[in-house]
Scaffold this motif. Sequence first.
Motif, PDB file in Angstrom:
ATOM      1  N   LEU A  15       0.833  -1.198   0.000  1.00 52.39           N
ATOM      2  CA  LEU A  15       0.000   0.000   0.000  1.00 52.39           C
ATOM      3  C   LEU A  15       0.870   1.251   0.000  1.00 52.39           C
ATOM      4  O   LEU A  15       0.596   2.204  -0.751  1.00 52.39           O
ATOM      5  CB  LEU A  15      -0.922  -0.010   1.218  1.00 52.39           C
ATOM      6  CG  LEU A  15      -1.799   1.233   1.397  1.00 52.39           C
ATOM      7  CD1 LEU A  15      -2.768   1.392   0.236  1.00 52.39           C
ATOM      8  CD2 LEU A  15      -2.556   1.164   2.726  1.00 52.39           C
ATOM      9  N   THR A  16       1.905   1.269   0.822  1.00 53.26           N
ATOM     10  CA  THR A  16       2.805   2.424   0.868  1.00 53.26           C
ATOM     11  C   THR A  16       3.411   2.697  -0.496  1.00 53.26           C
ATOM     12  O   THR A  16       3.490   3.858  -0.942  1.00 53.26           O
ATOM     13  CB  THR A  16       3.911   2.185   1.911  1.00 53.26           C
ATOM     14  OG1 THR A  16       3.315   2.118   3.204  1.00 53.26           O
ATOM     15  CG2 THR A  16       4.949   3.297   1.894  1.00 53.26           C
ATOM     16  N   ARG A  17       3.825   1.640  -1.184  1.00 53.22           N
ATOM     17  CA  ARG A  17       4.457   1.824  -2.496  1.00 53.22           C
ATOM     18  C   ARG A  17       3.473   2.357  -3.534  1.00 53.22           C
ATOM     19  O   ARG A  17       3.896   2.953  -4.534  1.00 53.22           O
ATOM     20  CB  ARG A  17       5.067   0.506  -2.962  1.00 53.22           C
ATOM     21  CG  ARG A  17       6.257   0.050  -2.109  1.00 53.22           C
ATOM     22  CD  ARG A  17       6.878  -1.232  -2.619  1.00 53.22           C
ATOM     23  NE  ARG A  17       7.918  -1.721  -1.719  1.00 53.22           N
ATOM     24  CZ  ARG A  17       7.715  -2.644  -0.788  1.00 53.22           C
ATOM     25  NH1 ARG A  17       6.511  -3.204  -0.642  1.00 53.22           N
ATOM     26  NH2 ARG A  17       8.697  -3.025   0.012  1.00 53.22           N
ATOM     27  N   ILE A  64      -6.071   6.253   8.511  1.00 53.81           N
ATOM     28  CA  ILE A  64      -5.428   5.378   9.491  1.00 53.81           C
ATOM     29  C   ILE A  64      -5.711   3.941   9.089  1.00 53.81           C
ATOM     30  O   ILE A  64      -6.871   3.587   8.822  1.00 53.81           O
ATOM     31  CB  ILE A  64      -5.968   5.623  10.913  1.00 53.81           C
ATOM     32  CG1 ILE A  64      -5.724   7.062  11.350  1.00 53.81           C
ATOM     33  CG2 ILE A  64      -5.329   4.649  11.904  1.00 53.81           C
ATOM     34  CD1 ILE A  64      -6.497   7.447  12.607  1.00 53.81           C
ATOM     35  N   LEU A  65      -4.676   3.116   9.040  1.00 59.27           N
ATOM     36  CA  LEU A  65      -4.827   1.690   8.772  1.00 59.27           C
ATOM     37  C   LEU A  65      -4.322   0.906   9.967  1.00 59.27           C
ATOM     38  O   LEU A  65      -3.174   1.080  10.398  1.00 59.27           O
ATOM     39  CB  LEU A  65      -4.056   1.272   7.519  1.00 59.27           C
ATOM     40  CG  LEU A  65      -4.103  -0.227   7.189  1.00 59.27           C
ATOM     41  CD1 LEU A  65      -5.510  -0.666   6.823  1.00 59.27           C
ATOM     42  CD2 LEU A  65      -3.133  -0.570   6.067  1.00 59.27           C
ATOM     43  N   GLY A  94      -9.221   2.142   8.411  1.00 55.94           N
ATOM     44  CA  GLY A  94      -9.299   0.770   7.908  1.00 55.94           C
ATOM     45  C   GLY A  94      -8.787  -0.224   8.930  1.00 55.94           C
ATOM     46  O   GLY A  94      -7.790   0.043   9.623  1.00 55.94           O
ATOM     47  N   TYR A  95      -9.463  -1.364   9.022  1.00 58.18           N
ATOM     48  CA  TYR A  95      -9.021  -2.429   9.914  1.00 58.18           C
ATOM     49  C   TYR A  95      -8.859  -3.714   9.108  1.00 58.18           C
ATOM     50  O   TYR A  95      -9.814  -4.166   8.451  1.00 58.18           O
ATOM     51  CB  TYR A  95     -10.020  -2.651  11.052  1.00 58.18           C
ATOM     52  CG  TYR A  95      -9.608  -3.804  11.951  1.00 58.18           C
ATOM     53  CD1 TYR A  95      -8.507  -3.693  12.781  1.00 58.18           C
ATOM     54  CD2 TYR A  95     -10.286  -5.030  11.915  1.00 58.18           C
ATOM     55  CE1 TYR A  95      -8.090  -4.753  13.575  1.00 58.18           C
ATOM     56  CE2 TYR A  95      -9.876  -6.100  12.705  1.00 58.18           C
ATOM     57  CZ  TYR A  95      -8.783  -5.958  13.527  1.00 58.18           C
ATOM     58  OH  TYR A  95      -8.359  -7.008  14.296  1.00 58.18           O
ATOM     59  N   LEU A 190      -7.437  -1.396  -0.873  1.00 62.28           N
ATOM     60  CA  LEU A 190      -7.348  -0.364   0.152  1.00 62.28           C
ATOM     61  C   LEU A 190      -7.278   1.026  -0.474  1.00 62.28           C
ATOM     62  O   LEU A 190      -7.934   1.969   0.000  1.00 62.28           O
ATOM     63  CB  LEU A 190      -6.127  -0.605   1.033  1.00 62.28           C
ATOM     64  CG  LEU A 190      -6.143  -1.890   1.863  1.00 62.28           C
ATOM     65  CD1 LEU A 190      -4.823  -2.061   2.611  1.00 62.28           C
ATOM     66  CD2 LEU A 190      -7.310  -1.911   2.836  1.00 62.28           C
ATOM     67  N   THR A 191      -6.523   1.165  -1.541  1.00 58.14           N
ATOM     68  CA  THR A 191      -6.407   2.449  -2.223  1.00 58.14           C
ATOM     69  C   THR A 191      -7.759   2.899  -2.767  1.00 58.14           C
ATOM     70  O   THR A 191      -8.140   4.076  -2.650  1.00 58.14           O
ATOM     71  CB  THR A 191      -5.380   2.369  -3.356  1.00 58.14           C
ATOM     72  OG1 THR A 191      -4.105   1.991  -2.826  1.00 58.14           O
ATOM     73  CG2 THR A 191      -5.237   3.698  -4.070  1.00 58.14           C
ATOM     74  N   ALA A 192      -8.509   1.963  -3.346  1.00 56.66           N
ATOM     75  CA  ALA A 192      -9.835   2.291  -3.877  1.00 56.66           C
ATOM     76  C   ALA A 192     -10.780   2.722  -2.767  1.00 56.66           C
ATOM     77  O   ALA A 192     -11.590   3.638  -2.934  1.00 56.66           O
ATOM     78  CB  ALA A 192     -10.400   1.093  -4.630  1.00 56.66           C
TER      79      ALA A 192
END
Length: 283
Positions: A15-17, A64-65, A94-95, A190-192
């Motif tokens: 996700l970070t990338r 926040i994840l 997000g969890y 997650l990005t979506a």
Amino acid sequence: MRLVVLGHGYSAGFLTRLLVPQGWTVTGTTRDDPARVAAAGAQPLLWPGDEAAIRTELARADAILVSAGPGPEGDPALRDFAEAIAASPARWLGYLSTTGVYGDHGGGWVDETTPLTPSTRRGHERVAAEAAWQRLAADHGLPLHIFRLAGIYGPGRGPFEKLRSGTARRIVKPGQVFSRIHAEDIAQVLTASIARPDPGAIYNVCDDEPAPPEQVLETAATLLGVPVPPAEDFATAEMTPMARSFYAESKRVANDRIKRDLGVALRYPDHRAGLLALLADEG
């Protein structure tokens, strides 16, 4: 835009990338490996250790994840940061949970409306953690999203290494079937969701084709050009209790909601596509 990841592990790295090239600043916590977090492009903080700095980041987070898993004592992120998260201005929370919350369905299909009937200790802990996050969200109007992840694989987490070393085992339990998800597809889901918040939403995150574990190993061996390991009967195979527990549940997980509500088109819709990509990445 700022993302704080509590428990910046394997999946969070993907996700970070994705987010950093889009202009996001990502802060990720780690117990003892800040170099790994930094290598993914995130700013590392130690947890435990840097709690004050983590609360400062939560106070200015846009998203926040929570990726840290619960244990017998409950959810560590709730224990240490519930108040800070409740006061955060983040528009997305997000969890990361697991499809283990559904329990065993004898190979049948489950979706996000299926009752939660876990049969393992880890599954029970996840159900309790989901409920605790939902209570916090209800009490403070938080934009909570729950993601139930299937079995995760990706670079460095596939069957090829075990096949090359000769340690791969083809355990066969009749009727056993699992759902899986490539780590890159977790990141795009997650990005979506971050781009399209829907507070209260729950998503199954898995590919289109549940498959028996022995079939995945056979596919990997064929792609690698090595012999398929001999079949071992689950009933008589020598396995650790932890390894055996992964065969306690059999189900097919439906993923329609991530496609319909988030517009996600999976990069790796089945394990063959994912394994082919892993092999190509290895050169």
